[in-house]
Design an enzyme around this catalytic site. Structure first.
Site, PDB file in Angstrom:
ATOM      1  N   GLU A  34      -0.880  18.471  -6.203  1.00 19.43           N
ATOM      2  CA  GLU A  34      -2.067  17.551  -5.793  1.00 19.43           C
ATOM      3  C   GLU A  34      -3.452  17.879  -6.196  1.00 19.43           C
ATOM      4  OE1 GLU A  34      -1.598  16.675  -1.553  1.00 19.43           O
ATOM      5  OE2 GLU A  34       0.474  16.140  -1.574  1.00 19.43           O
TER       6      GLU A  34
ATOM      7  N   GLU B 233       7.441  15.612  -2.234  1.00 15.78           N
ATOM      8  CA  GLU B 233       6.902  15.707  -0.961  1.00 15.78           C
ATOM      9  C   GLU B 233       7.303  14.414  -0.337  1.00 15.78           C
ATOM     10  OE1 GLU B 233       3.343  17.366   0.413  1.00 15.78           O
ATOM     11  OE2 GLU B 233       3.492  19.071  -0.920  1.00 15.78           O
TER      12      GLU B 233
END
Ligand code: IFM
Length: 469
Positions: free
Chosen positions: A165, A370
């Site tokens: 991320e 995720e």
């Protein structure tokens, strides 16, 4: 109706070093930006830090046994950079290397494939002292770090993930400043975004130089599903702006070898992008074996007529508008039943994203690296099939089921999704929100580090073992 996943589908759970390891002063580790950030008053909701976290540094064997009980075939973990290279341009720390070798070997012995993230936000403080991601040198140091990891851990790792991320690292770390290092400067945020992209490319090259083309390399992006509040041209423009800053700033250079010119136009007055050097685009665009996607919720946007949306005007939570957008983008308050993070639940967003990516990049394997939800859990005495306490967490069970169904639908529509990782194996340190937000499918009692089963863990176990939903 039952959907059976492909026979080689990879089920896993995910964590990150600073969120679970603890042991921040052990075996030669030096501080990361998160150690420093946590010491500043007012940065973390409950005043806590990752100093002890889930103590996984010492308890990894116990956690691997729990993974075996779940039946998962993979564990996504990250490496703490300052355990491996504790000083600026200093020697490799053998104690740090040996720790991760033990963890990776234990996973392999348990037939659990290690999916290793090189960078999940814990930049060595010594690099931040020299400018952090806002300067090019950090990308160059990342190349050396990647080379060291490939050399020292190469034969034990199944899949390498360069970054987790980068959106959060750049915008939350250097733009809104709600994450470490806590800088509020959107010019620096854009420089950080570019240097993270560059670091990714350099790391892929370093890993392949050491390990050859057989090495499996990926990156994990929290691609955002931005939906326009209406079909009006103005709202569609707002969606386009959001997409540019949330998604295109990573996908463009990494997969298409370019920054969308609209991104550059939209940031006039914030940055001249002089940090992009000749040849960077070729470095960043590297062939990848898979794209990791982290997905939690969707975001609805509309055009705001008269003023700009800035970080301070954003609703809480990391998955909303990242930048002051030129034409003014307003993020609408999330609707429906919200998770404890205040995020909406829209499993169709995950399906749509996977299908969209599969069409945009045909042949690229996709992994959901995720997915999960935080809820205010309560513990009940007795009732666990393994003895002891249990958490009944019906909301998390439903979220899990609905999102795994969404993955099944995407596969049904032709998306090559090869794995799903539940976030998270354990409740853990949720960054600036501290320990109050619990994402685990297993509970952690932070008083004694006991791991407690939740219904969601039991349900995941059933899905994983049956390879079906
Ligand atoms: O805990 C984080 C993780 O570190 C990165 N992705 C989102 C999770 C939940 O906020």
């Amino acid at each position: 109706m039952t959907f059976t996943f492909p026979p080689d589908f990879l089920w896993g759970t995910a964590t990150a070093s600073y969120q679970v390891e603890g042991a921040v002063h052990e075996d030669g580790r030096t501080p990361s930006i998160w150690d420093t950030f946590c010491e500043r008053s007012g940065t973390i909701a409950d005043g806590s830090s990752g100093a002890v976290a889930c103590d996984q540094y010492h308890r990894y064997r116990e956690d691997i046994e729990l993974m075996q009980e779940l039946g998962v075939g993979a564990y996504r973990l990250s490496i703490s950079w300052s355990r491996i290279i504790p000083e600026y341009r200093g020697p490799v720390n053998d104690k740090g290397v040996q720790h991760y070798r033990r963890v990776l070997q234990a996973l392999r012995d348990a037939h659990i494939r290690p999916v290793v993230t090189l960078y999940h936000w814990d930049l060595p403080q010594y690099l931040q002292d020299r400018g952090g991601w806002a300067v090019r040198e950090t990308a160059e140091e990342f190349e050396r770090y990647a080379d060291v990891l490939a050399r020292e851990l190469g034969e034990l790792v199944d899949t390498w993930t360069t970054l987790n991320e980068p959106w959060c690292s750049a915008y939350l770390g250097y733009g809104s400043g709600v994450h470490a290092p806590g800088i509020q400067d959107y010019g620096q945020a854009l420089a950080a975004a570019h240097h993270l992209n560059l670091a990714h490319g350099l790391a892929v090259q370093a890993i392949r130089r050491r390990l050859g083309d057989e090495a499996k390399v990926s990156v994990t992006l929290n691609l955002q599903v931005c939906r326009a509040a209406s079909a009006s041209p103005a709202d569609m423009r707002a969606k386009e702006q959001s997409d540019l800053f949330a998604n295109e700033i990573w996908l463009g250079p990494m997969f298409d070898g370019r920054y969308d010119p609209r991104l550059l136009q939209s940031t006039e007055g914030i940055s001249d992008w002089a940090f992009v050097h000749h040849g960077d685009m070729e470095t960043i665009r590297q062939p990848l074996d898979s794209l990791g996607i982290n997905y939690y919720s969707t975001m609805y946007v509309r055009q705001r007529e008269h003023d700009l949306v800035t970080a301070s005007a954003r609703p809480a939570g990391p998955y909303s508008s990242p930048m002051p957008a030129q034409e003014g983008v307003e993020v609408l308050p999330p609707e429906g039943q919200l998770t404890a993070m205040g995020w909406n639940q829209e499993p169709e967003g995950l399906r749509d994203l996977l299908v969209e990516m599969s069409k945009r990049y045909p042949g690229l394997q996709l992994m959901v690296t995720e997915n999960g939800s935080a809820w205010d859990d309560t513990v009940e005495n007795g009732g666990s099939p393994f003895g002891g306490e249990i958490v009944h967490d019906p909301h998390r069970v439903t979220y899990l089921e609905e999102h795994i169904k969404a993955v099944a639908e995407a596969i049904d529509e032709g998306a090559p999704v090869s794995g799903y990782f539940a976030w998270s194996l354990l409740d853990n340190f949720e960054w600036s929100l501290g320990y109050g937000k619990r994402f685990g499918i297993l509970r952690v009692n932070y008083d004694n580090q006991e791991r407690i089963w939740k219904d969601s863990g039991l349900r995941f176990r059933e899905i994983v073992r049956g390879n079906a939903i």
